[in-house]
Design an enzyme around this catalytic site. Structure first.
Site, PDB file in Angstrom:
ATOM      1  N   GLU A  79       0.963  -1.036  -0.164  1.00 48.82           N
ATOM      2  CA  GLU A  79      -0.057  -0.084  -0.024  1.00 48.82           C
ATOM      3  C   GLU A  79       0.860   1.276   0.148  1.00 48.82           C
ATOM      4  OE1 GLU A  79      -2.179  -0.013   3.672  1.00 48.82           O
ATOM      5  OE2 GLU A  79      -0.609  -1.028   4.778  1.00 48.82           O
ATOM      6  N   ARG A 157      -2.700  -7.818  13.379  1.00 53.76           N
ATOM      7  CA  ARG A 157      -2.345  -6.688  14.645  1.00 53.76           C
ATOM      8  C   ARG A 157      -1.466  -7.496  15.347  1.00 53.76           C
ATOM      9  NH1 ARG A 157      -8.071  -6.814  15.253  1.00 53.76           N
ATOM     10  NH2 ARG A 157      -8.987  -5.245  13.917  1.00 53.76           N
TER      11      ARG A 157
END
Length: 269
Positions: A79, A157
């Site tokens: 990204e 996470r």
């Protein structure tokens, strides 16, 4: 048929009830993300706006091969971020100040010291960051940005500031690189001029300042996405303004306002 991509507003606990113009949050909603649904012609790319009132989790994404091994789908995630607005003191965390091995990285995630070990960058509008797969990262409170990414939702996470959300520590440690972020992958984008921001390996991204040069037109063959940052463009007679995203099927259908600043993006095949 409209060239504009359908929009989805996504509520997040770290989102905002007041959004930067031209966006408006519905009454009583905390909007963290605005998604533009990828068209079938370019379903490898996803464009989002993100609005953070709190720190986002420290997280990492797998690459295509790792995603295939874990899920059976070769949809890793690389990204990039263009900062569009920020509050004083807003920061982005990417990579680490010093290299960490997997054991140290896991310990730091468990005791919370991972936040202090990360490299944090103060941001202003116009800052640009490319985030390869396997890079540990976190968006800080007060940041608003445009994100262009592989169309994947696989996120692991490592740390979430004590919030009661699921962590994915083993999966994250298996793919995370405890390395500094390469300086060549971040920059301040000039206020004017045409700028190539990404050229592979998975997608390309350019910022146009008015009409595209012959070089850009030659590199973008076939369909691509248009994301106005300021000003507007017209696609087959339909206006596309800041805060929108649209599909362009070929250059002949696109007209760009004289001083508009436009992002264009396309997968690299």
């Amino acid at each position: 048929m409209s060239s504009l991509l359908p929009v989805r507003s996504v509520e997040k606990p770290w989102g905002r009830d007041r959004l930067p113009a031209p966006f408006v949050a519905p009454e009583g909603k905390r909007i963290g993300e605005i998604w533009f649904e990828p068209p079938a012609a370019l379903d490898d790319l996803l464009v989002k706006y993100l609005f953070a009132s709190e720190n986002l989790s420290v997280q990492v994404h797998p690459d295509d091969a790792q995603a295939l091994a874990a899920t059976g789908r070769s949809e890793g995630k690389e990204e990039c971020w263009l900062i569009t607005a920020c509050e004083p003191g807003a920061r982005i965390g990417i990579g680490f100040e010093e290299p960490l091995d997997a054991e140290t990285l896991k310990s730091a995630a468990l005791d919370g010291s991972i936040e202090a070990r990360m490299a944090w960058f103060d941001v202003v509008p116009g800052d640009f960051f490319y985030i390869p797969a396997n890079t540990v990262h976190a968006i800080g409170a007060g940041c608003s940005l445009i994100e262009i990414q592989q169309n994947s939702d696989i996120t692991y996470r490592l740390y979430d500031y004590g919030r009661p959300r699921e962590l994915h520590l083993d999966a994250a440690i298996a793919v995370a690189k405890g390395e500094p972020h390469p300086p060549r992958m971040r920059r301040r984008v000039a206020e004017t001029g045409e700028v190539t921001l990404v050229e592979g390996p998975l997608f390309r991204l350019d910022r146009l300042d008015g009409a595209a040069s012959p070089d850009v037109r030659a590199r973008y063959e076939g369909a691509f996405l248009v994301i106005p940052v300021s000003g507007s463009a017209t696609i087959e007679g339909e206006r596309v303004a800041a805060g929108q995203c649209a599909l362009v099927r070929d250059w002949s259908s696109l007209s760009i306002e004289g001083d508009a600043k436009i992002l264009i993006a396309q997968p690299v095949l």
